[in-house]
Design an enzyme around this catalytic site. Structure first.
Site, PDB file in Angstrom:
ATOM      1  N   LEU A  66       3.155  12.166   9.542  1.00 51.94           N
ATOM      2  CA  LEU A  66       2.337  12.847   8.548  1.00 51.94           C
ATOM      3  C   LEU A  66       1.375  11.890   7.854  1.00 51.94           C
ATOM      4  O   LEU A  66       0.322  12.312   7.372  1.00 51.94           O
ATOM      5  CB  LEU A  66       3.249  13.538   7.519  1.00 51.94           C
ATOM      6  CG  LEU A  66       4.176  14.617   8.087  1.00 51.94           C
ATOM      7  CD1 LEU A  66       5.095  15.154   6.996  1.00 51.94           C
ATOM      8  CD2 LEU A  66       3.368  15.748   8.711  1.00 51.94           C
ATOM      9  N   ASP A  67       1.731  10.613   7.782  1.00 53.37           N
ATOM     10  CA  ASP A  67       0.840   9.607   7.189  1.00 53.37           C
ATOM     11  C   ASP A  67       0.406   8.649   8.300  1.00 53.37           C
ATOM     12  O   ASP A  67       0.837   7.506   8.375  1.00 53.37           O
ATOM     13  CB  ASP A  67       1.540   8.859   6.064  1.00 53.37           C
ATOM     14  CG  ASP A  67       0.574   7.990   5.262  1.00 53.37           C
ATOM     15  OD1 ASP A  67      -0.656   8.141   5.445  1.00 53.37           O
ATOM     16  OD2 ASP A  67       1.041   7.155   4.465  1.00 53.37           O
ATOM     17  N   PHE A  68      -0.468   9.144   9.157  1.00 47.87           N
ATOM     18  CA  PHE A  68      -0.888   8.409  10.359  1.00 47.87           C
ATOM     19  C   PHE A  68      -2.113   7.577   9.999  1.00 47.87           C
ATOM     20  O   PHE A  68      -3.251   7.977  10.192  1.00 47.87           O
ATOM     21  CB  PHE A  68      -1.231   9.411  11.466  1.00 47.87           C
ATOM     22  CG  PHE A  68      -1.251   8.830  12.845  1.00 47.87           C
ATOM     23  CD1 PHE A  68      -0.308   9.184  13.787  1.00 47.87           C
ATOM     24  CD2 PHE A  68      -2.235   7.922  13.219  1.00 47.87           C
ATOM     25  CE1 PHE A  68      -0.331   8.667  15.075  1.00 47.87           C
ATOM     26  CE2 PHE A  68      -2.274   7.391  14.491  1.00 47.87           C
ATOM     27  CZ  PHE A  68      -1.322   7.768  15.422  1.00 47.87           C
TER      28      PHE A  68
END
Length: 279
Positions: A66-68
């Site tokens: 989700l936090d790429f």
């Protein structure tokens, strides 16, 4: 990311504490990466492709980060590895209609189909793919890429930007195509300049800087063969000689030092020097 060990501790001060011991990696700095050779940047993109494939087919199912962002990755031995899994998820978004599968990014938006099971189809995989495109591929792949590979790389970058995983996996073919004689020789022009071959010889000084280079104080580049080295030397006005080393890059291309003179040549059994012949 390689896990070497972990320790679980439940204390009064910090309950449910899990400490992990992992391999050491270098922080990912995009500006520094853009200053490295294209070959090294390509290796990073190739390792990212393999990571994307693993995340899409992991034993837990399709995993999305989700936090790429680049800060979630490190470089270990020239390859990209993810370090922060706090924001990883295996849950595919539930839906009742296609409108529930709307994905919004700064540059463009996407709507995926809602399956009969009430899940957005391949949302985890395609979120990872598009983030890899906008944070990595669009910067690292085209920048100073070999002209022989640019048409292929353009197709790959466009495919990842349009949610096509098969286009992304085409990166696997690029190293072999780049180092193959049939593909490389199409891009090597016949040289008019003559060079004198001096076996078991090296030029220790007479360096000049070029970009990109594997050596910060000289011009050290990778080539497929002598013909490509000649073409490169002819393209630099200050180049008067070059030295073939016995070192290769991870793709098998040979490392060559390019020199601005050949006044001082010393014996070296592991190198071959080529000196430009002047009339």
């Amino acid at each position: 990311f390689q896990l070497y060990g972990y320790c679980y501790q439940d204390s009064n001060d910090i309950p449910d504490t899990l400490t992990t011991i992992t391999e050491l990696g270098s922080p990912l700095e995009m500006i520094q990466l853009l200053q490295t050779s294209w070959e090294d940047r390509f290796r990073i993109c190739l390792s990212l492709v393999r990571l994307l494939h693993y995340l899409a087919h992991s034993p837990l199912g399709s995993v999305t980060l989700l936090d790429f962002r680049p800060r979630q990755f490190v470089i270990v031995d020239g390859e990209l590895k993810v370090t922060d899994l706090d924001d990883a998820s295996v849950e595919e978004t539930s839906c009742t209609t296609n409108h529930d599968c709307f994905m919004e990014f700064p540059a463009r938006n996407f709507t995926l189909p809602c399956s009969v099971e009430g899940r957005c189809q391949s949302m985890n995989e395609k979120r990872n793919l598009y983030n890899a495109y906008r944070f990595f591929f669009t910067y690292l792949l085209p920048h100073s890429a070999p002209s022989s590979l640019r048409p292929l790389l353009d197709k790959i970058v466009n495919a990842t930007g349009n949610y096509n995983p098969s286009g992304c996996l085409a990166l696997e073919l690029s190293p072999s195509r780049w180092v193959s004689s049939e593909f490389t020789q199409k891009c090597v022009k016949s040289a008019n300049t003559k060079y004198r071959r001096v076996p078991e010889a090296f030029i220790p000084d007479e360096n000049y800087r070029c970009w990109p280079s594997y050596h910060h104080k000289g011009c050290l580049l990778s080539v497929f063969d002598v013909n490509e080295a000649i073409e490169i030397c002819d393209s630099y006005s200050q180049c008067k000689a070059f030295v073939l080393t016995n070192q290769t890059t991870w793709t098998g291309r040979q490392l060559v030092f390019f020199k601005m003179a050949s006044n001082h040549i010393v014996p070296d059994p592991d190198k071959i020097t080529y000196v430009k012949v002047t009339d």
